[in-house]
Design an enzyme around this catalytic site. Structure first.
Site, PDB file in Angstrom:
ATOM      1  N   ASP A  29       0.846  -1.196   0.000  1.00 50.68           N
ATOM      2  CA  ASP A  29       0.000   0.000   0.000  1.00 50.68           C
ATOM      3  C   ASP A  29       0.894   1.264   0.000  1.00 50.68           C
ATOM      4  O   ASP A  29       1.759   1.419   0.868  1.00 50.68           O
ATOM      5  CB  ASP A  29      -0.861  -0.074   1.280  1.00 50.68           C
ATOM      6  CG  ASP A  29      -1.827   1.087   1.392  1.00 50.68           C
ATOM      7  OD1 ASP A  29      -1.783   1.989   0.539  1.00 50.68           O
ATOM      8  OD2 ASP A  29      -2.618   1.070   2.359  1.00 50.68           O
ATOM      9  N   GLU A  79      28.745  12.502   3.643  1.00 47.46           N
ATOM     10  CA  GLU A  79      29.070  11.146   4.091  1.00 47.46           C
ATOM     11  C   GLU A  79      29.039  10.196   2.904  1.00 47.46           C
ATOM     12  O   GLU A  79      29.084   8.989   3.071  1.00 47.46           O
ATOM     13  CB  GLU A  79      28.143  10.685   5.201  1.00 47.46           C
ATOM     14  CG  GLU A  79      26.676  10.639   4.829  1.00 47.46           C
ATOM     15  CD  GLU A  79      25.845  10.038   5.943  1.00 47.46           C
ATOM     16  OE1 GLU A  79      26.118   8.893   6.313  1.00 47.46           O
ATOM     17  OE2 GLU A  79      24.945  10.727   6.444  1.00 47.46           O
ATOM     18  N   CYS A 111      25.102  12.438   9.152  1.00 48.65           N
ATOM     19  CA  CYS A 111      24.301  13.596   8.722  1.00 48.65           C
ATOM     20  C   CYS A 111      24.588  14.853   9.532  1.00 48.65           C
ATOM     21  O   CYS A 111      24.054  15.917   9.237  1.00 48.65           O
ATOM     22  CB  CYS A 111      22.811  13.277   8.854  1.00 48.65           C
ATOM     23  SG  CYS A 111      22.302  11.905   7.843  1.00 48.65           S
ATOM     24  N   THR A 152      13.613   5.560   1.879  1.00 49.65           N
ATOM     25  CA  THR A 152      14.133   6.778   2.526  1.00 49.65           C
ATOM     26  C   THR A 152      15.421   7.264   1.847  1.00 49.65           C
ATOM     27  O   THR A 152      16.257   7.896   2.471  1.00 49.65           O
ATOM     28  CB  THR A 152      14.350   6.573   4.046  1.00 49.65           C
ATOM     29  OG1 THR A 152      15.336   5.566   4.254  1.00 49.65           O
ATOM     30  CG2 THR A 152      13.075   6.184   4.745  1.00 49.65           C
ATOM     31  N   SER A 201      17.728   3.101  15.153  1.00 48.78           N
ATOM     32  CA  SER A 201      18.180   4.442  14.740  1.00 48.78           C
ATOM     33  C   SER A 201      17.130   5.502  15.084  1.00 48.78           C
ATOM     34  O   SER A 201      17.471   6.619  15.484  1.00 48.78           O
ATOM     35  CB  SER A 201      18.525   4.474  13.246  1.00 48.78           C
ATOM     36  OG  SER A 201      17.366   4.436  12.439  1.00 48.78           O
ATOM     37  N   HIS A 231      16.632  17.406  11.708  1.00 48.22           N
ATOM     38  CA  HIS A 231      17.214  16.542  10.672  1.00 48.22           C
ATOM     39  C   HIS A 231      16.087  15.648  10.167  1.00 48.22           C
ATOM     40  O   HIS A 231      15.338  15.071  10.966  1.00 48.22           O
ATOM     41  CB  HIS A 231      18.362  15.702  11.240  1.00 48.22           C
ATOM     42  CG  HIS A 231      18.731  14.570  10.315  1.00 48.22           C
ATOM     43  ND1 HIS A 231      19.075  14.796   8.996  1.00 48.22           N
ATOM     44  CD2 HIS A 231      18.770  13.220  10.492  1.00 48.22           C
ATOM     45  CE1 HIS A 231      19.321  13.638   8.410  1.00 48.22           C
ATOM     46  NE2 HIS A 231      19.143  12.665   9.294  1.00 48.22           N
ATOM     47  N   LYS A 240       7.583  12.902  14.957  1.00 44.83           N
ATOM     48  CA  LYS A 240       7.794  12.207  16.239  1.00 44.83           C
ATOM     49  C   LYS A 240       8.752  12.995  17.139  1.00 44.83           C
ATOM     50  O   LYS A 240       8.576  13.063  18.355  1.00 44.83           O
ATOM     51  CB  LYS A 240       8.344  10.797  15.996  1.00 44.83           C
ATOM     52  CG  LYS A 240       7.297   9.875  15.420  1.00 44.83           C
ATOM     53  CD  LYS A 240       7.829   8.471  15.265  1.00 44.83           C
ATOM     54  CE  LYS A 240       6.720   7.583  14.690  1.00 44.83           C
ATOM     55  NZ  LYS A 240       7.153   6.239  14.368  1.00 44.83           N
ATOM     56  N   ASN A 269      15.716  11.894   1.898  1.00 44.26           N
ATOM     57  CA  ASN A 269      16.859  12.158   2.769  1.00 44.26           C
ATOM     58  C   ASN A 269      18.036  12.618   1.913  1.00 44.26           C
ATOM     59  O   ASN A 269      18.337  12.004   0.881  1.00 44.26           O
ATOM     60  CB  ASN A 269      17.240  10.888   3.548  1.00 44.26           C
ATOM     61  CG  ASN A 269      18.167  11.180   4.730  1.00 44.26           C
ATOM     62  OD1 ASN A 269      18.601  12.321   4.919  1.00 44.26           O
ATOM     63  ND2 ASN A 269      18.458  10.162   5.525  1.00 44.26           N
ATOM     64  N   SER A 300      24.052   9.791  12.648  1.00 47.43           N
ATOM     65  CA  SER A 300      24.175   8.454  13.249  1.00 47.43           C
ATOM     66  C   SER A 300      25.586   8.169  13.705  1.00 47.43           C
ATOM     67  O   SER A 300      26.548   8.709  13.178  1.00 47.43           O
ATOM     68  CB  SER A 300      23.756   7.400  12.223  1.00 47.43           C
ATOM     69  OG  SER A 300      22.366   7.396  12.104  1.00 47.43           O
TER      70      SER A 300
HETATM   71  P1  HMG Z   1       9.861  -0.220   7.967  1.00 48.64           P
HETATM   72  O1  HMG Z   1      10.174  -1.422   8.771  1.00 48.64           O
HETATM   73  O2  HMG Z   1       9.722  -0.428   6.525  1.00 48.64           O
HETATM   74  O3  HMG Z   1       8.561   0.501   8.367  1.00 48.64           O
HETATM   75  O4  HMG Z   1      11.027   0.817   8.257  1.00 48.64           O
HETATM   76  P2  HMG Z   1       7.508   0.195   9.539  1.00 48.64           P
HETATM   77  O5  HMG Z   1       6.904  -1.167   9.327  1.00 48.64           O
HETATM   78  O6  HMG Z   1       8.099   0.522  10.865  1.00 48.64           O
HETATM   79  O7  HMG Z   1       6.412   1.285   9.137  1.00 48.64           O
HETATM   80  C1  HMG Z   1       6.712   2.630   9.176  1.00 48.64           C
HETATM   81  C2  HMG Z   1       5.461   3.375   9.628  1.00 48.64           C
HETATM   82  O8  HMG Z   1       4.475   3.245   8.594  1.00 48.64           O
HETATM   83  C3  HMG Z   1       4.816   2.801  10.901  1.00 48.64           C
HETATM   84  O9  HMG Z   1       4.314   3.894  11.638  1.00 48.64           O
HETATM   85  C4  HMG Z   1       3.646   1.990  10.355  1.00 48.64           C
HETATM   86  O10 HMG Z   1       2.563   1.831  11.280  1.00 48.64           O
HETATM   87  C5  HMG Z   1       3.236   2.844   9.173  1.00 48.64           C
HETATM   88  P3  HMG Z   1       4.912   4.205  13.108  1.00 48.64           P
HETATM   89  O11 HMG Z   1       4.648   3.024  13.935  1.00 48.64           O
HETATM   90  O12 HMG Z   1       6.412   4.417  12.914  1.00 48.64           O
HETATM   91  O13 HMG Z   1       4.200   5.451  13.516  1.00 48.64           O
HETATM   92  N1  HMG Z   1       2.475   2.115   8.138  1.00 48.64           N
HETATM   93  C6  HMG Z   1       1.409   2.623   7.507  1.00 48.64           C
HETATM   94  N2  HMG Z   1       0.759   3.807   7.632  1.00 48.64           N
HETATM   95  C7  HMG Z   1      -0.297   4.042   6.822  1.00 48.64           C
HETATM   96  N3  HMG Z   1      -0.760   3.142   5.897  1.00 48.64           N
HETATM   97  C8  HMG Z   1      -0.158   1.957   5.753  1.00 48.64           C
HETATM   98  C9  HMG Z   1       0.975   1.646   6.571  1.00 48.64           C
HETATM   99  N4  HMG Z   1       1.814   0.591   6.670  1.00 48.64           N
HETATM  100  C10 HMG Z   1       2.723   0.885   7.643  1.00 48.64           C
HETATM  101  N5  HMG Z   1      -0.606   1.078   4.835  1.00 48.64           N
HETATM  102  C11 HMG Z   1      12.371   2.674   8.805  1.00 48.64           C
HETATM  103  C12 HMG Z   1      10.951   2.196   8.551  1.00 48.64           C
HETATM  104  C13 HMG Z   1      12.352   4.161   9.022  1.00 48.64           C
HETATM  105  C14 HMG Z   1      12.953   1.978  10.024  1.00 48.64           C
HETATM  106  C15 HMG Z   1      13.236   2.341   7.535  1.00 48.64           C
HETATM  107  O14 HMG Z   1      12.753   3.071   6.440  1.00 48.64           O
HETATM  108  C16 HMG Z   1      14.710   2.634   7.717  1.00 48.64           C
HETATM  109  O15 HMG Z   1      15.472   1.825   8.242  1.00 48.64           O
HETATM  110  N6  HMG Z   1      15.188   3.841   7.254  1.00 48.64           N
HETATM  111  C17 HMG Z   1      16.593   4.231   7.354  1.00 48.64           C
HETATM  112  C18 HMG Z   1      16.991   4.621   8.758  1.00 48.64           C
HETATM  113  C19 HMG Z   1      16.444   5.971   9.170  1.00 48.64           C
HETATM  114  O16 HMG Z   1      16.032   6.783   8.365  1.00 48.64           O
HETATM  115  N7  HMG Z   1      16.500   6.238  10.479  1.00 48.64           N
HETATM  116  C20 HMG Z   1      16.050   7.510  11.010  1.00 48.64           C
HETATM  117  C21 HMG Z   1      16.767   7.910  12.284  1.00 48.64           C
HETATM  118  S1  HMG Z   1      18.537   7.819  12.104  1.00 48.64           S
HETATM  119  C22 HMG Z   1      18.922   9.197  11.127  1.00 48.64           C
HETATM  120  O17 HMG Z   1      18.120  10.049  10.929  1.00 48.64           O
HETATM  121  C23 HMG Z   1      20.286   9.247  10.539  1.00 48.64           C
HETATM  122  C24 HMG Z   1      20.357   8.993   9.044  1.00 48.64           C
HETATM  123  O18 HMG Z   1      19.891  10.117   8.330  1.00 48.64           O
HETATM  124  C25 HMG Z   1      21.800   8.646   8.650  1.00 48.64           C
HETATM  125  C26 HMG Z   1      22.927   9.565   9.055  1.00 48.64           C
HETATM  126  O19 HMG Z   1      22.942  10.204  10.105  1.00 48.64           O
HETATM  127  O20 HMG Z   1      23.884   9.583   8.301  1.00 48.64           O
HETATM  128  C27 HMG Z   1      19.505   7.819   8.617  1.00 48.64           C
END
Ligand code: HMG
Length: 372
Positions: A29, A79, A111, A152, A201, A231, A240, A269, A300
């Protein structure tokens, strides 16, 4: 002394993948992306665009005949560096035709490093008030195809001119930092894509926000803000974070985040540039004259900083809003197949021309990058 951001501008690739296309391909979806993580599109680089070409495109409109002589330092935060030794900023310096009497370095801490660059640049300008620093954040955020982080991705650069008496925003000297040695996201030297513990993360990001904000409270003490920028790995993360901050600072609750998310939802991102892309989004869409903004930078690994900007009275006249909006409007969507082609960038040879105009990476010949 008033020191800060005199002008800022972003550059993005000419292509994007709509996350609806990714959802169709993965048979899920699309609201998981549009609503769940709050992202609609992600910017994708063709083979002849990279952190150097994006950095040059972001910087060009900030440079004129007068400040060309005053810029004596380029700080390039990234990075997704293109070389382990040579700074990508040297290519940028040459392509921009800046003075040879200029220092150029690359900064790395996931980042976060553009924020380190901002603090270093302000400190340098305090010592040399007649000089200007060109600070650039430029990244291509890539995760493995078919991984949960794939939605992302993104790419982009933000260039900022740091000077005394800035037209856009002064940067307050007292900020709050938090560092902790964790493995939430990292990229060992042998890998093209990062490893990430996604859920951890997000929790680490929120912990760092709390810690950096509490440190800011102790250091700075002034907690009156009109708006906030975070960020932005994906826009739901900032939502959040804002909810978490409102628990520590109840007055934050009434500040809307909507305008700070507009560009990032369409670009994705762009690592070091993401916070500053969000700042541009906020400035382009709201009247913030004389307002104070709270900013949270997270990288990170992990290093974070909460700091404050004071927006100047006539800042709107220094903004390059038309260029930002044109770049977003003029992009072309990619099919899933074309996205995969661009994702697998060749490591050598001539690069196909995406007609993106100059500058472009024309090839990697004998291990040397060629720019036109
Ligand atoms: P995921 O496992 O695909 O997603 O990973 P999920 O199953 O946790 O779902 C995400 C959200 O979508 C959830 O909401 C679900 O309920 C919702 P939440 O519980 O979080 O509120 N959802 C839906 N909503 C509406 N309709 C639907 C539906 N289905 C699900 N049908 C994750 C998500 C972000 C973990 C993944 O994308 C990831 O690993 N991303 C990369 C890491 C990242 O961005 N981390 C952020 C913090 S760290 C950071 O910012 C540093 C970074 O920029 C790097 C750096 O510093 O260099 C990453």
């Amino acid at each position: 002394m008033n020191i800060g951001i005199d002008q800022l501008h972003f550059a993005i690739p000419r292509f994007y993948l709509d996350l609806k296309t990714l959802a169709e391909e993965h048979k899920i979806d699309a609201d998981k992306f549009y609503v769940g993580i709050g992202q609609e599109k992600m910017a994708i680089c063709p083979h002849d665009e990279d952190i150097v070409t994006l950095a040059v495109k972001a910087s060009k409109p900030l440079i004129n005949e007068q400040n060309r002589q005053e810029i004596d330092t380029i700080l390039l935060a990234t990075e997704t560096g293109i070389d382990q030794s040579k700074s990508a900023g040297i290519y940028v310096h040459q392509l921009l035709g800046l003075s040879p009497h200029c220092r150029v370095i690359e900064l790395k801490q996931a980042c976060y490093s553009a924020t380190a660059g901002l603090q270093l640049a302000c400190a340098y300008v305090a010592r040399q008030p007649n000089k200007k620093v060109l600070l650039i954040a430029s990244d291509v955020a890539k995760y493995d195809v078919n991984s949960s982080a794939e939605a992302t991705q993104g790419a982009g650069a933000v260039a900022m001119m740091i000077s005394v008496n800035p037209r856009v925003a002064t940067v307050e000297a007292l900020s709050g930092c938090y560092t902790e040695d964790v493995m939430d996201f990292w990229r060992p030297n042998h890998r093209k894509t990062p490893l990430v513990d996604g859920r951890f993360s997000t929790l680490m990001y929120l912990k760092a926000l709390e810690q950096a904000f509490n440190n800011f409270k102790n250091q700075n003490g002034h907690l009156d803000f009109s708006a906030f920028c975070y960020h932005l790995p994906f826009s739901k993360m900032a939502v959040k974070a804002h909810e978490r901050l409102a628990k520590l600072l109840p007055s934050a609750e009434s500040a809307s985040l909507d305008n700070a998310l507009i560009y990032n939802k369409l670009i994705g991102n762009c690592y070091t540039a993401s916070l500053y892309l969000s700042l541009i989004s906020l400035l382009d869409h709201e009247d913030l004259s004389h307002k104070r903004i709270g900013c949270f930078s997270y990288g990170s690994g992990a290093v974070s900083e909460f700091f404050a900007l004071n927006i100047q009275k006539d800042y709107k006249s220094a903004l390059l809003t038309a260029s930002h909006q044109e770049q977003i409007t003029n992009r072309s969507p990619l099919s899933y197949a074309d996205y995969l082609t661009y994702w697998h960038a060749p490591e050598t040879g001539e690069m196909s021309n995406s007609a993106s105009g100059s500058p472009r990476l024309s090839g990697i010949i004998q291990n040397q990058r060629q720019y036109q």
